[in-house]
Design a protein around this motif. Structure first.
Motif, PDB file in Angstrom:
ATOM      1  N   ILE A 116      37.915  79.322  26.989  1.00  0.00           N
ATOM      2  CA  ILE A 116      38.080  78.935  25.580  1.00  0.00           C
ATOM      3  C   ILE A 116      39.434  79.427  25.076  1.00  0.00           C
ATOM      4  O   ILE A 116      39.859  80.540  25.389  1.00  0.00           O
ATOM      5  N   VAL A 117      40.070  78.574  24.302  1.00  0.00           N
ATOM      6  CA  VAL A 117      41.345  78.913  23.668  1.00  0.00           C
ATOM      7  C   VAL A 117      41.217  78.593  22.181  1.00  0.00           C
ATOM      8  O   VAL A 117      40.692  77.536  21.818  1.00  0.00           O
ATOM      9  N   ALA A 118      41.643  79.516  21.336  1.00  0.00           N
ATOM     10  CA  ALA A 118      41.617  79.247  19.890  1.00  0.00           C
ATOM     11  C   ALA A 118      42.891  79.767  19.254  1.00  0.00           C
ATOM     12  O   ALA A 118      43.256  80.931  19.464  1.00  0.00           O
ATOM     13  N   ALA A 119      43.562  78.919  18.507  1.00  0.00           N
ATOM     14  CA  ALA A 119      44.714  79.375  17.732  1.00  0.00           C
ATOM     15  C   ALA A 119      44.229  80.336  16.650  1.00  0.00           C
ATOM     16  O   ALA A 119      43.100  80.225  16.166  1.00  0.00           O
ATOM     17  N   SER A 120      45.066  81.291  16.300  1.00  0.00           N
ATOM     18  CA  SER A 120      44.738  82.231  15.232  1.00  0.00           C
ATOM     19  C   SER A 120      45.175  81.648  13.897  1.00  0.00           C
ATOM     20  O   SER A 120      46.170  80.918  13.838  1.00  0.00           O
ATOM     21  N   PRO A 121      44.466  81.967  12.821  1.00  0.00           N
ATOM     22  CA  PRO A 121      44.946  81.503  11.515  1.00  0.00           C
ATOM     23  C   PRO A 121      46.346  82.063  11.224  1.00  0.00           C
ATOM     24  O   PRO A 121      46.666  83.162  11.672  1.00  0.00           O
ATOM     25  N   GLY A 122      47.155  81.282  10.521  1.00  0.00           N
ATOM     26  CA  GLY A 122      48.473  81.772  10.126  1.00  0.00           C
ATOM     27  C   GLY A 122      49.637  81.163  10.882  1.00  0.00           C
ATOM     28  O   GLY A 122      50.752  81.671  10.812  1.00  0.00           O
ATOM     29  N   THR A 123      49.398  80.058  11.621  1.00  0.00           N
ATOM     30  CA  THR A 123      50.508  79.362  12.283  1.00  0.00           C
ATOM     31  C   THR A 123      51.542  78.929  11.246  1.00  0.00           C
ATOM     32  O   THR A 123      51.185  78.469  10.164  1.00  0.00           O
ATOM     33  N   VAL A 124      52.812  79.090  11.578  1.00  0.00           N
ATOM     34  CA  VAL A 124      53.884  78.612  10.700  1.00  0.00           C
ATOM     35  C   VAL A 124      54.548  77.403  11.371  1.00  0.00           C
ATOM     36  O   VAL A 124      55.010  77.492  12.511  1.00  0.00           O
ATOM     37  N   LEU A 125      54.576  76.286  10.656  1.00  0.00           N
ATOM     38  CA  LEU A 125      55.223  75.064  11.140  1.00  0.00           C
ATOM     39  C   LEU A 125      56.456  74.793  10.290  1.00  0.00           C
ATOM     40  O   LEU A 125      56.503  75.189   9.123  1.00  0.00           O
ATOM     41  N   ASN A 126      57.440  74.108  10.858  1.00  0.00           N
ATOM     42  CA  ASN A 126      58.539  73.670   9.987  1.00  0.00           C
ATOM     43  C   ASN A 126      58.174  72.318   9.349  1.00  0.00           C
ATOM     44  O   ASN A 126      57.062  71.805   9.556  1.00  0.00           O
ATOM     45  N   GLU A 127      59.094  71.783   8.565  1.00  0.00           N
ATOM     46  CA  GLU A 127      58.769  70.550   7.834  1.00  0.00           C
ATOM     47  C   GLU A 127      58.433  69.389   8.758  1.00  0.00           C
ATOM     48  O   GLU A 127      57.677  68.490   8.407  1.00  0.00           O
ATOM     49  N   ALA A 128      59.011  69.427   9.949  1.00  0.00           N
ATOM     50  CA  ALA A 128      58.750  68.352  10.911  1.00  0.00           C
ATOM     51  C   ALA A 128      57.489  68.614  11.722  1.00  0.00           C
ATOM     52  O   ALA A 128      57.134  67.827  12.601  1.00  0.00           O
ATOM     53  N   GLY A 129      56.794  69.726  11.444  1.00  0.00           N
ATOM     54  CA  GLY A 129      55.540  70.002  12.140  1.00  0.00           C
ATOM     55  C   GLY A 129      55.694  70.780  13.442  1.00  0.00           C
ATOM     56  O   GLY A 129      54.739  70.915  14.212  1.00  0.00           O
ATOM     57  N   VAL A 130      56.894  71.288  13.685  1.00  0.00           N
ATOM     58  CA  VAL A 130      57.105  72.071  14.918  1.00  0.00           C
ATOM     59  C   VAL A 130      56.701  73.532  14.674  1.00  0.00           C
ATOM     60  O   VAL A 130      57.002  74.095  13.621  1.00  0.00           O
ATOM     61  N   ILE A 131      56.016  74.117  15.670  1.00  0.00           N
ATOM     62  CA  ILE A 131      55.528  75.500  15.552  1.00  0.00           C
ATOM     63  C   ILE A 131      56.697  76.483  15.591  1.00  0.00           C
ATOM     64  O   ILE A 131      57.459  76.523  16.555  1.00  0.00           O
ATOM     65  N   LEU A 132      56.819  77.291  14.541  1.00  0.00           N
ATOM     66  CA  LEU A 132      57.835  78.350  14.507  1.00  0.00           C
ATOM     67  C   LEU A 132      57.231  79.709  14.854  1.00  0.00           C
ATOM     68  O   LEU A 132      57.934  80.627  15.259  1.00  0.00           O
ATOM     69  N   SER A 133      55.920  79.810  14.684  1.00  0.00           N
ATOM     70  CA  SER A 133      55.245  81.089  14.895  1.00  0.00           C
ATOM     71  C   SER A 133      53.756  80.820  15.023  1.00  0.00           C
ATOM     72  O   SER A 133      53.188  80.057  14.229  1.00  0.00           O
ATOM     73  N   CYS A 134      53.118  81.420  16.020  1.00  0.00           N
ATOM     74  CA  CYS A 134      51.662  81.272  16.130  1.00  0.00           C
ATOM     75  C   CYS A 134      51.083  82.351  17.028  1.00  0.00           C
ATOM     76  O   CYS A 134      51.796  83.017  17.771  1.00  0.00           O
ATOM     77  N   GLY A 135      49.788  82.501  16.932  1.00  0.00           N
ATOM     78  CA  GLY A 135      49.050  83.398  17.809  1.00  0.00           C
ATOM     79  C   GLY A 135      47.839  82.658  18.331  1.00  0.00           C
ATOM     80  O   GLY A 135      47.486  81.586  17.822  1.00  0.00           O
ATOM     81  N   ALA A 136      47.214  83.214  19.351  1.00  0.00           N
ATOM     82  CA  ALA A 136      46.013  82.579  19.896  1.00  0.00           C
ATOM     83  C   ALA A 136      45.171  83.608  20.622  1.00  0.00           C
ATOM     84  O   ALA A 136      45.674  84.650  21.058  1.00  0.00           O
ATOM     85  N   SER A 137      43.889  83.284  20.738  1.00  0.00           N
ATOM     86  CA  SER A 137      42.952  84.104  21.507  1.00  0.00           C
ATOM     87  C   SER A 137      42.436  83.274  22.667  1.00  0.00           C
ATOM     88  O   SER A 137      42.186  82.075  22.524  1.00  0.00           O
ATOM     89  N   LEU A 138      42.276  83.924  23.798  1.00  0.00           N
ATOM     90  CA  LEU A 138      41.788  83.252  25.003  1.00  0.00           C
ATOM     91  C   LEU A 138      40.594  84.055  25.498  1.00  0.00           C
ATOM     92  O   LEU A 138      40.583  85.285  25.382  1.00  0.00           O
ATOM     93  N   SER A 139      39.607  83.340  26.053  1.00  0.00           N
ATOM     94  CA  SER A 139      38.517  84.116  26.655  1.00  0.00           C
ATOM     95  C   SER A 139      38.060  83.507  27.965  1.00  0.00           C
ATOM     96  O   SER A 139      38.059  82.288  28.138  1.00  0.00           O
ATOM     97  N   TRP A 140      37.707  84.394  28.862  1.00  0.00           N
ATOM     98  CA  TRP A 140      37.226  84.044  30.190  1.00  0.00           C
ATOM     99  C   TRP A 140      35.762  84.462  30.290  1.00  0.00           C
ATOM    100  O   TRP A 140      35.253  85.179  29.425  1.00  0.00           O
ATOM    101  N   GLU A 141      35.135  84.060  31.373  1.00  0.00           N
ATOM    102  CA  GLU A 141      33.781  84.555  31.600  1.00  0.00           C
ATOM    103  C   GLU A 141      33.822  86.064  31.843  1.00  0.00           C
ATOM    104  O   GLU A 141      34.881  86.627  32.073  1.00  0.00           O
TER     105      GLU A 141
END
Lengths: 361, 361
Positions: A209-234
């Motif tokens: 499972i992969v989930a982006a963290s709240p608080g992604t920053v995009l520029n006006e064109a929708g490109v990711i400038l900053s983000c975090g994510a959580s990943l989980s394995w069995e």
């Protein structure tokens, strides 16, 4: 390693990005590779780049990408083109029989990357991405520790981050903030490394499972400038990653296992070219957490990590060219997994941090 | 600071948990506090604890919690009881006019904590929680750096973690894995500190959104043994936290601002009692990230951080007792915010990592 009798692998540099300066020097420093040619969209740009980087007179200058593909004295191409152009030019390079050292992110998405892999497989050429830190001798030592069932035990969590604060000009004009060029933004450019570290510590097993963290920053064109994510394995293994163009330098790995802890402060680009450090902490007590104090380890490298990368790429190409070996599937395989996680984080960002399952991908 | 003429604040220890040993020593070391009494559920247990910890003969031994509440020679109580008992005994302590140094997590949920705060306010007593690292002189230096708009700039991301691997006996028998005792498990016991660090770096502004990360590990009774979470604030500030009873020691803070980077390796319990370190890295270049190398700073402390905590608590109690001051609202306020985030993460865990909004809480 190249033996004295082997001819160095002849590498063509296809595109004159900033990173191509670093890799040009790396090709120079790798004992088994040589710069044979350079191409840009104009002869003048290619010449200027060759001069600025002190290329020898013997290096051929190509005024178009097509031209370098047809150069019979080029064994392999280093491709630092904008990500959106990878699928076209990497496929054409493979079809021209050229081995490929491809900058990361390897493609805009895994479907594109699969076209590149298919072309490489069909034409028997080696593919490797430009993740330099994977080739530092320190990385082999990190692996030893992470997979030592006594000292580290089983991985429970890894946090990895890569941030670099860019300037106003970059935020307006750099290809890494343009959706039609390096459209994966900070996730593709910096997050790639943090994701690779998380996969590395999990022996390249894909997370469930992969989930982006709240608080992604995009520029006006929708490109990711900053983000975090959580990943989980069995079995309770987890990771968190963070990447940003908007924050000062951070390139940390903290990994905790059942028995040990690993910290790296400069995993992407070591403080020093000649050596790199990491810290381990062995089994602690609940009521006396520092019964074992952290120990710093230092690992020397004869040549910078980017030259180690070129040396390994050229070695694999040499095996194919001179000894009829098959391309090594390890490198495209881990590129593909990294891209799959990049894609999943982007999808989760677009779906308001929804969990994305990677089962079956 | 206590002046020579002030009488030390007389503290009663209400409960004989392991942590009470550390805090007993801290009370001894604090120049403005003294251990006046100890209580347990039986006289024998209280006596054994007093002897084991070298209490003076003058320390009164109480065989019940009720009894210590009625002791007129006790100004304040240190309460290390299981979390589920906090609401009852902290409220009764406040109603008995005793100031309260309350172990964390302060309550099973914020509704319970609000009852404690109400009782403290009604009775004019000071409340402070047992977050020791908040009182280390290093923490004041971290604050200076984090709120220096030149050196650090604006916070963008903080990662904080606290893990300690427990043994099989703990996992079966410790109160911290029992839903009816310290039912918040690793989140309450260890995550509390990581959350506090995230709030600290955000000047105690509550995040807007909290989301648990996939991969929480619960025991059979549903108590959290390991979890992570993401927090986000307005204007692109984010945090990730991780806590676990199942992984080897980790107690890191990595905070990146627009201009600077802060790393702390041992934020909860410093490696050494006499001093503590942190690393800062100033503005980096995109193409030369290590143009400024990290600098290590060391901060001395006269007395261990837990004694600093007792000293500050006793100082506030002294102001009230001797000078008619009002209780300081800062400490209960940040306890409440920490508890709110604990509650939100637990809620998100229970709702399969759903985002929890803290607006209006």
């Amino acid at each position: 390693m190249a033996t004295v009798t082997d001819t160095p692998i002849r590498i063509g540099v296809m595109g004159c990005a900033e990173i191509a300066r670093t890799v040009s020097r790396a090709i120079d420093l790798a004992p088994n590779a040589t710069i044979a040619a350079v191409a840009s969209r104009s002869l003048e740009k290619a010449k200027t780049f060759a001069t600025a980087n002190g290329y020898k007179q013997s290096v051929k200058i190509h005024g178009s990408y097509e031209s370098i593909l047809e150069d019979p004295e080029v064994d392999a191409l280093y491709i630092p083109l904008p990500t959106s152009l990878h699928v076209e030019w990497a496929v054409r390079a493979a079809e021209s029989g050229k081995h490929i050292l491809l900058e990361k992110p390897v493609a805009m998405n895994v479907a594109e990357f699969d076209k590149i892999v298919a072309a490489c497989e069909k034409n028997g050429v080696q593919m490797m991405d430009g993740t330099m830190w994977a080739h530092h001798p320190r990385t082999a030592k990190l692996k030893e520790f992470l997979f030592d069932s006594d000292r580290f035990g089983q991985l429970k969590n890894i946090h990895s981050c890569f941030s670099l604060a860019v300037d106003e000009d970059f935020l307006k004009n750099d290809i890494r903030v343009k959706p039609n060029l390096d459209g994966l933004g900070a996730l593709g450019d910096l997050g790639w490394y943090a994701i690779r570290a998380a996969l590395f510590a999990n022996n390249f097993e894909l997370p469930k499972i992969v989930a982006a963290s709240p608080g992604t920053v995009l520029n006006e064109a929708g490109v990711i400038l900053s983000c975090g994510a959580s990943l989980s394995w069995e079995d309770g293994r987890t990771a968190s990653i963070y990447c940003s163009f908007l924050a000062n330098v951070g390139m940390e790995i903290t990994a905790v296992g059942t028995n040990g802890t690993l910290c790296v402060q400069d995993f992407v680009i070591p403080f020093e070219e000649t050596h790199a450090t990491f810290t381990t902490c062995l089994k602690s007590g609940f009521n006396d957490p520092w019964v074992s104090r952290p120990t710093e380890h230092s690992v020397k490298t004869e040549i910078p990590q980017e030259a180690c990368m070129v040396r390994e790429f050229a070695r694999l190409v040499g095996e194919i060219k001179n000894k009829g070996a098959e391309p090594d599937g390890f490198w495209p395989n881990i590129s593909r997994k990294t891209q799959l996680v990049v894609d999943a984080i982007k999808e989760s960002v677009e779906k308001n941090c929804q969990q994305i399952s990677l089962s079956g991908r």
